[in-house]
Enzyme design. Structure first.
Site, PDB file in Angstrom:
ATOM      1  N   SER A   1     -44.619   2.417   5.129  1.00 41.55           N
ATOM      2  CA  SER A   1     -43.345   2.592   6.032  1.00 41.55           C
ATOM      3  C   SER A   1     -43.199   3.845   6.776  1.00 41.55           C
ATOM      4  O   SER A   1     -44.143   4.345   7.529  1.00 41.55           O
ATOM      5  CB  SER A   1     -42.100   2.364   5.320  1.00 41.55           C
ATOM      6  OG  SER A   1     -40.956   2.101   6.003  1.00 41.55           O
TER       7      SER A   1
ATOM      8  N   ASP B   1     -40.529   2.737  12.739  1.00 46.08           N
ATOM      9  CA  ASP B   1     -41.236   3.578  11.820  1.00 46.08           C
ATOM     10  C   ASP B   1     -42.436   2.937  11.783  1.00 46.08           C
ATOM     11  O   ASP B   1     -43.288   2.143  12.520  1.00 46.08           O
ATOM     12  CB  ASP B   1     -40.536   3.638  10.437  1.00 46.08           C
ATOM     13  CG  ASP B   1     -40.427   2.177   9.933  1.00 46.08           C
ATOM     14  OD1 ASP B   1     -40.397   1.163  10.727  1.00 46.08           O
ATOM     15  OD2 ASP B   1     -40.219   1.745   8.839  1.00 46.08           O
TER      16      ASP B   1
ATOM     17  N   ASP C   1     -44.204   0.621   9.778  1.00 43.48           N
ATOM     18  CA  ASP C   1     -44.474  -0.595   9.930  1.00 43.48           C
ATOM     19  C   ASP C   1     -43.597  -1.288  10.790  1.00 43.48           C
ATOM     20  O   ASP C   1     -43.342  -2.719  10.657  1.00 43.48           O
ATOM     21  CB  ASP C   1     -44.393  -1.207   8.489  1.00 43.48           C
ATOM     22  CG  ASP C   1     -43.079  -1.093   7.741  1.00 43.48           C
ATOM     23  OD1 ASP C   1     -42.232  -0.072   8.025  1.00 43.48           O
ATOM     24  OD2 ASP C   1     -42.885  -1.933   6.684  1.00 43.48           O
TER      25      ASP C   1
ATOM     26  N   ASP D   1     -40.340  -1.887  10.675  1.00 46.66           N
ATOM     27  CA  ASP D   1     -39.143  -2.703  10.388  1.00 46.66           C
ATOM     28  C   ASP D   1     -37.970  -1.922  10.407  1.00 46.66           C
ATOM     29  O   ASP D   1     -36.629  -2.558  10.265  1.00 46.66           O
ATOM     30  CB  ASP D   1     -39.400  -3.020   8.876  1.00 46.66           C
ATOM     31  CG  ASP D   1     -39.208  -1.982   7.864  1.00 46.66           C
ATOM     32  OD1 ASP D   1     -39.313  -1.269   8.326  1.00 46.66           O
ATOM     33  OD2 ASP D   1     -39.559  -2.553   6.665  1.00 46.66           O
TER      34      ASP D   1
END
EC number: 5.4.2.10
Length: 454
Positions: free
Chosen positions: A105, A245, A247, A249
């Site tokens: 992340s 960010d 990834d 999400d």
């Protein structure tokens, strides 16, 4: 939280606290659990795997694939993609048993993580996580190896990622033609998706931090370094900016004046719009304990109810599912629109914010002006043991002391990070100076008691 898995998967420094051996064994367990052990001897487990742009993601992809196929699972590789795209593929295709996203992340490039999603595209059930942890610790027999035609194989499945891109495009209610939109892709997963979506919708798209090299993910960019996009939006006189960010999400926005629009403000903007349209189920938004006092006051004025969960989009989603709510999220930018997704989705969030801008014909700064944000200071303290630091009687006494001093004019929240060896100390108060003072008082006790790892 378990020994290995926190609130957002198994995360740690690559080849130190998270190793290829861990990945291989997780693959071995999942291939067996969702195959012969879980659904009978003839079931062929199918798993979708996505990864972010970290150098180590390729290593973990190979290790997971080896473990899965050795246990008889077929693996479908989405390659570099976002966490919500993995959730979408697993959720919309009936024959996937689970999905895996390889990402840490917002963490630095040398960390990595393994996020596991169930067959509905949701965070994996705690009961299964506990079984994985037992397997990693050798408390269960080795999963049987597949033989002959039962051995699994890997398949290129970039088509799944492309289906997700098409899905996002269909969610837009209007063309973005004439809108000048900035995107900070954090040199992460969004680089393969975000620009394509906004270009297809007709935006004049300005993209930064879109050249990943394996080590620059999240480095001075993206949602955790929003000041970069703030300056970019102002310099290029853009209508709005969105930062993701690693990834993708999460989403943090920047209005046309260069002001930060965090997750709390996005919840307000979208929640108020959905209520006015009659789309906000139960007239309720799900938040976490980290949301700002100012958000709740603005919700009260708008006639919107709210619920508070522990920090983590996992807990937000659980509450939404249990109570039938349609909107929830975190100040950090995890926003869940449960009608459209089973996880936080940064790019989808951008599209829903754009919908409000276009339908109301108002700039983002105007849409946010009813929220008067309380000053908030959050400091992260690296500690040797999170439970010992959190539960220390003297630390707890200092927390109670600060809470009493704040009374009804603020609050203090001290909690363990779910993904890092940190204690997070947060204070909201009428002035920034008070916030700093009270946060530092608690940190001083942590240091005095020897909990801080310097």
């Amino acid at each position: 939280m378990g020994k290995y898995f926190g609130t957002d998967g198994f995360r740690g420094e690559a080849n130190i606290s998270l190793t290829v051996e861990h990945a291989f064994k997780i693959g071995r367990f999942l291939g067996w659990y969702y195959g012969r052990a879980h659904k009978g001897t003839d079931h062929k487990c199918r798993v979708a795997i996505g990864k972010d742009t970290r150098r180590s993601s390729y290593m973990f992809e190979d290790a997971l694939s080896a473990g899965l196929t050795a246990s008889g699972a077929d693996v479908y590789l989405l390659h570099v993609t976002t966490t919500p795209s993995v959730a979408y593929v697993v959720r919309t295709e009936e024959d996937f048993d689970c999905g895996i996203m390889i990402s840490a992340s917002h963490n630095p490039y040398y960390d990595n993580g393994i996020k596991i999603l169930n067959g509905r595209g949701e965070k994996l059930e705690e009961s299964v996580i506990q079984e994985i942890e037992r397997y990693l610790d050798g408390e269960m027999p080795e999963a049987p190896l597949a033989h002959r035609e039962q051995i699994g194989c890997t398949t290129d499945y970039s088509a799944g990622r492309n289906r997700y891109i098409g899905y996002l495009i269909t969610l837009a209610t209007r063309s973005f033609k004439g809108k000048r939109i900035g995107l900070d892709c954090s040199n992460g997963s969004a680089f393969s998706i975000a620009k394509s979506v906004f270009d297809a919708l007709g935006a004049k798209t300005y993209v930064i931090n879109n050249e990943p090299d394996g080590t620059n993910i999240n480095r001075d960019c993206g949602s955790t370094h929003i000041e970069v996009l703030q300056e970019y939006v102002k310099e290029h006189q853009l209508d709005v900016g969105f930062a993701y960010d690693g990834d993708a999400d999460r989403c943090i926005a920047v209005d046309e004046q260069g002001n930060v629009v965090n997750g709390d403000l996005i919840l307000y903007v979208c929640g108020k719009y959905m209520k006015e349209k009659g789309w906000l189920a139960n007239d309720t938004v799900v938040t976490t304990v980290m949301s700002n006092f100012g958000l709740y006051k603005a919700f009260d004025a708008a006639g919107i109810s709210y619920e508070k969960t522990a920090v983590g989009d996992k807990y937000v989603y659980e509450n939404m599912q249990q109570n039938g709510h349609r909107l929830g999220g975190e100040q950090s930018g995890h926003i869940i629109f449960s009608k459209y997704a089973s996880t936080g989705d940064g790019i989808l969030t951008s599209l829903k914010v754009m919908e409000v801008l276009l339908e109301t014909k108002q700039p983002l700064s105007k849409l946010c002006e009813d929220v008067h944000v309380y000053p908030q200071v959050l400091k992260n303290v690296r500690v040797d043991s999170k439970p010992e630091a959190q539960n220390d009687p003297d630390v707890q006494a200092e927390i109670r002391k600060v809470a009493n001093l704040l009374g009804d004019n603020g609050r203090i929240l001290v909690r363990e990070s779910g993904t890092e060896p940190l204690i997070r100390v947060m204070v909201e108060a009428p002035t920034h100076e008070e916030c700093e003072k009270y946060v530092d008082q608690v940190i001083a006790v942590l240091e005095y008691k020897g909990h801080v790892n310097k």
